[in-house]
Design a protein around this motif. Structure first.
Motif, PDB file in Angstrom:
ATOM      1  N   ALA A 296      23.959  82.109 -24.214  1.00  0.00           N
ATOM      2  CA  ALA A 296      22.709  82.092 -23.458  1.00  0.00           C
ATOM      3  C   ALA A 296      22.181  83.514 -23.344  1.00  0.00           C
ATOM      4  N   PRO A 297      20.906  83.723 -23.669  1.00  0.00           N
ATOM      5  CA  PRO A 297      20.351  85.081 -23.611  1.00  0.00           C
ATOM      6  C   PRO A 297      20.466  85.666 -22.208  1.00  0.00           C
ATOM      7  N   PRO A 298      20.571  86.993 -22.110  1.00  0.00           N
ATOM      8  CA  PRO A 298      20.708  87.619 -20.787  1.00  0.00           C
ATOM      9  C   PRO A 298      19.452  87.422 -19.949  1.00  0.00           C
ATOM     10  N   GLU A 299      19.653  87.151 -18.682  1.00  0.00           N
ATOM     11  CA  GLU A 299      18.535  86.944 -17.760  1.00  0.00           C
ATOM     12  C   GLU A 299      18.076  88.252 -17.117  1.00  0.00           C
ATOM     13  N   SER A 300      18.933  89.261 -17.158  1.00  0.00           N
ATOM     14  CA  SER A 300      18.626  90.532 -16.526  1.00  0.00           C
ATOM     15  C   SER A 300      19.479  91.610 -17.164  1.00  0.00           C
ATOM     16  N   ASP A 301      19.221  92.856 -16.814  1.00  0.00           N
ATOM     17  CA  ASP A 301      20.046  93.951 -17.322  1.00  0.00           C
ATOM     18  C   ASP A 301      21.504  93.759 -16.924  1.00  0.00           C
ATOM     19  N   ASP A 302      21.749  93.317 -15.710  1.00  0.00           N
ATOM     20  CA  ASP A 302      23.120  93.118 -15.241  1.00  0.00           C
ATOM     21  C   ASP A 302      23.844  92.039 -16.032  1.00  0.00           C
ATOM     22  N   ASP A 303      23.078  91.173 -16.697  1.00  0.00           N
ATOM     23  CA  ASP A 303      23.654  90.053 -17.436  1.00  0.00           C
ATOM     24  C   ASP A 303      23.947  90.396 -18.900  1.00  0.00           C
ATOM     25  N   VAL A 304      23.483  91.555 -19.359  1.00  0.00           N
ATOM     26  CA  VAL A 304      23.687  91.923 -20.771  1.00  0.00           C
ATOM     27  C   VAL A 304      25.168  92.034 -21.128  1.00  0.00           C
ATOM     28  N   PRO A 305      26.018  92.673 -20.305  1.00  0.00           N
ATOM     29  CA  PRO A 305      27.446  92.740 -20.655  1.00  0.00           C
ATOM     30  C   PRO A 305      28.087  91.368 -20.813  1.00  0.00           C
ATOM     31  N   ARG A 306      27.703  90.413 -19.992  1.00  0.00           N
ATOM     32  CA  ARG A 306      28.222  89.055 -20.139  1.00  0.00           C
ATOM     33  C   ARG A 306      27.837  88.486 -21.499  1.00  0.00           C
ATOM     34  N   PHE A 307      26.598  88.669 -21.875  1.00  0.00           N
ATOM     35  CA  PHE A 307      26.103  88.176 -23.159  1.00  0.00           C
ATOM     36  C   PHE A 307      26.886  88.803 -24.313  1.00  0.00           C
ATOM     37  N   LEU A 308      27.110  90.107 -24.257  1.00  0.00           N
ATOM     38  CA  LEU A 308      27.846  90.781 -25.329  1.00  0.00           C
ATOM     39  C   LEU A 308      29.286  90.300 -25.399  1.00  0.00           C
ATOM     40  N   SER A 309      29.888  90.081 -24.252  1.00  0.00           N
ATOM     41  CA  SER A 309      31.268  89.589 -24.218  1.00  0.00           C
ATOM     42  C   SER A 309      31.371  88.217 -24.858  1.00  0.00           C
ATOM     43  N   GLU A 310      30.446  87.340 -24.528  1.00  0.00           N
ATOM     44  CA  GLU A 310      30.465  85.990 -25.107  1.00  0.00           C
ATOM     45  C   GLU A 310      30.167  86.025 -26.604  1.00  0.00           C
ATOM     46  N   LEU A 311      29.377  87.003 -27.013  1.00  0.00           N
ATOM     47  CA  LEU A 311      29.055  87.135 -28.435  1.00  0.00           C
ATOM     48  C   LEU A 311      30.228  87.710 -29.212  1.00  0.00           C
ATOM     49  N   GLY A 312      31.075  88.468 -28.525  1.00  0.00           N
ATOM     50  CA  GLY A 312      32.244  89.035 -29.169  1.00  0.00           C
ATOM     51  C   GLY A 312      31.997  90.349 -29.865  1.00  0.00           C
ATOM     52  N   VAL A 313      31.087  91.165 -29.301  1.00  0.00           N
ATOM     53  CA  VAL A 313      30.858  92.505 -29.857  1.00  0.00           C
ATOM     54  C   VAL A 313      31.245  93.535 -28.795  1.00  0.00           C
ATOM     55  N   PRO A 314      31.773  94.681 -29.221  1.00  0.00           N
ATOM     56  CA  PRO A 314      32.222  95.678 -28.250  1.00  0.00           C
ATOM     57  C   PRO A 314      31.092  96.423 -27.562  1.00  0.00           C
ATOM     58  N   GLY A 315      29.877  96.305 -28.070  1.00  0.00           N
ATOM     59  CA  GLY A 315      28.743  96.977 -27.459  1.00  0.00           C
ATOM     60  C   GLY A 315      27.573  97.051 -28.417  1.00  0.00           C
ATOM     61  N   ILE A 316      26.426  97.415 -27.884  1.00  0.00           N
ATOM     62  CA  ILE A 316      25.212  97.547 -28.684  1.00  0.00           C
ATOM     63  C   ILE A 316      25.172  98.925 -29.345  1.00  0.00           C
ATOM     64  N   VAL A 317      24.742  98.956 -30.589  1.00  0.00           N
ATOM     65  CA  VAL A 317      24.418 100.205 -31.269  1.00  0.00           C
ATOM     66  C   VAL A 317      22.894 100.243 -31.361  1.00  0.00           C
TER      67      VAL A 317
ATOM     68  N   LEU B 228      22.376 103.191 -19.817  1.00  0.00           N
ATOM     69  CA  LEU B 228      22.729 102.676 -21.137  1.00  0.00           C
ATOM     70  C   LEU B 228      24.183 102.207 -21.165  1.00  0.00           C
ATOM     71  N   ARG B 229      25.060 102.985 -20.585  1.00  0.00           N
ATOM     72  CA  ARG B 229      26.475 102.608 -20.563  1.00  0.00           C
ATOM     73  C   ARG B 229      26.690 101.327 -19.773  1.00  0.00           C
ATOM     74  N   LYS B 230      26.013 101.194 -18.649  1.00  0.00           N
ATOM     75  CA  LYS B 230      26.137  99.991 -17.829  1.00  0.00           C
ATOM     76  C   LYS B 230      25.626  98.766 -18.570  1.00  0.00           C
ATOM     77  N   LEU B 231      24.607  98.958 -19.396  1.00  0.00           N
ATOM     78  CA  LEU B 231      24.052  97.853 -20.184  1.00  0.00           C
ATOM     79  C   LEU B 231      25.010  97.389 -21.281  1.00  0.00           C
ATOM     80  N   GLY B 232      25.942  98.236 -21.658  1.00  0.00           N
ATOM     81  CA  GLY B 232      26.842  97.897 -22.748  1.00  0.00           C
ATOM     82  C   GLY B 232      26.435  98.522 -24.066  1.00  0.00           C
ATOM     83  N   VAL B 233      25.613  99.580 -24.005  1.00  0.00           N
ATOM     84  CA  VAL B 233      25.244 100.313 -25.217  1.00  0.00           C
ATOM     85  C   VAL B 233      26.403 101.246 -25.556  1.00  0.00           C
TER      86      VAL B 233
END
Length: 301
Positions: A5-26, A71-76
């Motif tokens: 499910a796409p992130p609903e907010s900035d705080d939700d981006v790390p959850r989205f990345l975790s479910e996607l299975g990537v260590p972070g955004i480049v 950026l770090r909090k977002l999972g970048v």
């Protein structure tokens, strides 16, 4: 695998990345600039109603350390801090500034920029030899022709180095004196080995941008501001955009334009996630590629 499910907010981006299975955004398209330059950029956007006919409130108008922390909090995980000049004599010291910024910011990669001037090959060559991982070229803001003969050795240096060059050459948000994918297409014809990233996917000429991607094996597009509600008001995507990406999916790389965006970062992530969900040929594999693998490969991580 189902697209998370796409992130609903900035705080939700790390959850989205975790479910996607990537260590972070480049993120290949982030801006950090010397304070006095950034203040002028923000002042320009404050007058966007005059320049662009619409308000452009800077969403992340915070001190530099706080922007890095955001950026770090977002999972970048890694980002390319891009700088760009608007007149001669700026590109050298901007490149020197961003090189220093990258040495003191663990998540940031060293980058460079250029302007058509007699010493462009000198300072660009120094930056590339020192390990610059990307080059930013802003045709619209710089107001220069990318086909200027002064730039010919610079394009050659970038092509030989094999580093990506993020080029704002499209007409969005408003046309410049030398913007247009046909204009930059002439540069690619002369330097077909350029690892060019068409910023904003060539906005608003999205179809023409994809034509260049298909024509030149090293050309990519970035997602910067593409498909967000804000941009769709003046540069809507083709209705079949996800389908058009299917055969070039590995050459789509994530970019955000942080911090100079008039909406939360999560909106860009959500837009890309919605493309992935709209076509079975994309899906979670496309998301992992666009958000992490493809930009990581371009930046030689």
């Amino acid at each position: 695998m189902t697209v998370p499910a796409p992130p609903e907010s900035d705080d939700d981006v790390p959850r989205f990345l975790s479910e996607l299975g990537v260590p972070g955004i480049v993120d290949i398209h982030v801006h950090f600039l010397p304070e006095r330059v950034l203040r002028k950029v923000w002042a320009y956007f404050d007058q966007a109603q005059t320049h662009y006919g619409t308000a452009w409130p800077i969403h992340y108008r915070t001190p530099e350390p706080e922007r890095v922390a955001t950026l770090r909090k977002l999972g970048v995980q890694t980002f390319a801090p891009l700088v760009y000049p608007h007149k001669p004599g700026m590109a050298r010291w901007l490149t020197e500034w961003v090189t220093e910024f990258a040495t003191t910011t663990a998540d940031a990669l060293p980058t460079a920029t250029l302007y058509p001037e007699p010493d462009v090959a000198d300072y660009l060559g120094v930056a590339l030899a020192a390990g610059a991982r990307a080059v930013k070229v802003h045709v619209q803001v710089g107001g220069f022709d990318p086909r200027d003969p002064l730039l010919r050795p610079a394009w050659g240096l970038i092509a030989d180095a094999g580093v990506p060059v993020v080029v704002h050459c499209g007409h969005g948000p408003i046309p410049g004196a030398h913007t247009g994918l046909d204009v930059f297409g002439d540069v690619l014809a002369e330097h077909p080995q350029l690892r060019a990233v068409l910023a904003h996917a060539g906005m608003p000429d999205f179809v023409a941008a994809l034509d260049l991607v298909r024509r030149y094996e090293h050309v990519h597009i970035d997602t910067t501001m593409v498909g967000t509600a804000f941009s769709s008001r003046f540069a809507p995507l083709p209705a079949d955009w996800p389908a058009r990406l299917a055969d070039v999916a590995d050459r789509v790389v994530f970019g955000s334009d942080f911090p100079n965006i008039p909406y939360p970062y999560a909106e860009q992530v959500r837009a890309v996630a919605e493309w992935a969900a709209a076509d079975d040929r994309l899906g979670d594999a496309f998301l992992r590629s666009a958000l992490h693998t493809a930009p990581g490969r371009l930046l030689a991580l």
